[in-house]
Enzyme design. Structure first.
Site, PDB file in Angstrom:
ATOM      1  N   LYS A 216       0.706  -7.384  -2.793  1.00  0.00           N
ATOM      2  CA  LYS A 216       0.987  -6.017  -3.222  1.00  0.00           C
ATOM      3  C   LYS A 216       2.288  -5.521  -2.616  1.00  0.00           C
ATOM      4  CE  LYS A 216      -0.824  -1.253  -3.036  1.00  0.00           C
ATOM      5  NZ  LYS A 216      -1.967  -0.396  -2.637  1.00  0.00           N
TER       6      LYS A 216
ATOM      7  N   ASP B  65      -6.769  -0.483   2.489  1.00  0.00           N
ATOM      8  CA  ASP B  65      -5.409  -0.879   2.833  1.00  0.00           C
ATOM      9  C   ASP B  65      -5.188  -0.544   4.313  1.00  0.00           C
ATOM     10  OD1 ASP B  65      -5.484  -0.974   0.021  1.00  0.00           O
ATOM     11  OD2 ASP B  65      -3.351  -0.525  -0.138  1.00  0.00           O
TER      12      ASP B  65
ATOM     13  N   LYS C 269       0.290  -6.900   1.865  1.00  0.00           N
ATOM     14  CA  LYS C 269       1.058  -5.817   1.252  1.00  0.00           C
ATOM     15  C   LYS C 269       2.316  -5.562   2.071  1.00  0.00           C
ATOM     16  CE  LYS C 269       0.403  -0.796   0.410  1.00  0.00           C
ATOM     17  NZ  LYS C 269      -0.615   0.279   0.457  1.00  0.00           N
TER      18      LYS C 269
END
Length: 324
Positions: free
Chosen positions: A260, A161, A224
């Site tokens: 996400k 991430d 995300k």
């Protein structure tokens, strides 16, 4: 109910990316009031009760990145979190729901905790995700951020991430943003890249759409919303704009990119709301771990309480559902 055990992101062909195409997004405008109305009506229109609600909550667990990103993280805490990821719901609830196996989608930790998480999850099939690139601000030289990615991958992380340089978005420097994310994608190697846009710091929904499209073009496997450390984290209107960008990119390229939301989501109701958004905007294929993740930890405790109420008619104390 049945439980799909395979969490591998490899179920979905990886996004190869495309050369930077600013004409795909430069003229885009976003009607903010309309996006807010659409997000509000999505969750108001669909009511999930009884066994249907329970099934959606079970699916939320399947799609959850169970996360600890605290300055006082220890290997013991990570091991406890991994144990929870492998066995997130009590046996009597599992039996009542007719489930043989249920795990979270992944465990997300800092790079220095990846090795401990990999050891704790051995044999479970649960992947380890690691934040990297100077999380949460990302204000480090690019070579150091790339080195952090390589370190996390070497430690065993199969998902990374990353955080972007927000200034590139605020300055409209799309080539710099593209080159940065593309370099991070290359540094990930076989690990999948989830690009954190820190949408609460991007000022406008138009910027959110543009940053989402550039991340997709640069080869992100997921986009995300947030690090969870901003003052404003995941919201439904922002999420709506991001998934619209994913939908547009998919129509133009054929690639399916995951989404996400993260930060600020604490309740079972939140888990339902974001799944409804994905179902209505992207279709049922996006309600699975290779295309949808919920970045959360405290949310799991409320989901457990709701599932226990479903099978017993009683709410348990929140203290019975400690995460780590």
């Amino acid at each position: 109910m049945s439980q799909m055990a395979d969490h591998a992101l490899s179920n979905t062909p990886r996004n190869a990316g495309v050369p930077l195409q600013t004409d795909w997004f430069e003229s885009v405008s976003v009607n903010t009031p309309a996006a807010q109305r659409r997000a509000a009506t999505l969750t108001a229109r669909r009511s999930l009760k009884k066994e249907w609600q329970a099934a959606w909550l079970v699916n939320a667990i399947r799609c959850m990145d169970l996360t600890t990103l605290s300055g006082d993280d220890t290997e013991d805490r990570v091991r406890r979190l991994c144990a929870k990821a492998a066995h997130p719901v009590a046996d009597h609830v599992m039996k009542a729901l007719g489930l043989d196996r249920l795990t979270t989608g992944a465990v997300c930790v800092y790079p220095t905790m990846v090795a401990a998480a990999v050891r704790a999850l051995e044999g479970t099939g649960i992947p380890v995700a690691s934040v990297a690139t100077g999380f949460p601000a990302g204000l480090m030289p690019l070579d150091l951020r790339l080195a952090e990615i390589r370190y996390a991958v070497d430690q065993g992380a199969s998902e990374i991430d990353i955080v972007i340089t927000r200034a590139h978005v605020l300055d409209g420097n799309w080539s710099a943003l593209y080159d940065e994310i593309a370099a991070m994608r290359e540094a990930c190697g076989p690990a999948h890249l989830k690009a954190i846009l820190a949408t609460g710091e991007l000022k406008t929904l138009r910027n959110v759409y543009k940053a989402s499209m550039v991340a997709c073009q640069a080869g992100a496997d997921f986009i995300k919303t947030s690090t969870g450390k901003e003052s404003v984290n995941a919201t439904l209107p922002v999420s709506l704009v991001m998934v619209r960008a994913l939908r547009d990119y998919g129509e133009w390229t054929g690639y399916r990119i995951g989404f996400k939301p993260a930060g600020g989501m604490k309740t079972a109701k939140d888990a339902l709301s974001w799944q409804i958004l994905m179902r209505e905007e992207m279709g049922p294929d996006w309600l699975r771990p290779d295309l949808f993740r919920l970045g959360a930890s405290s949310m799991l405790a409320d989901i457990e309480r709701q599932l226990e109420h479903h099978v017993t008619g009683r709410y348990s104390s929140g203290s019975r559902h400690a995460i780590a």
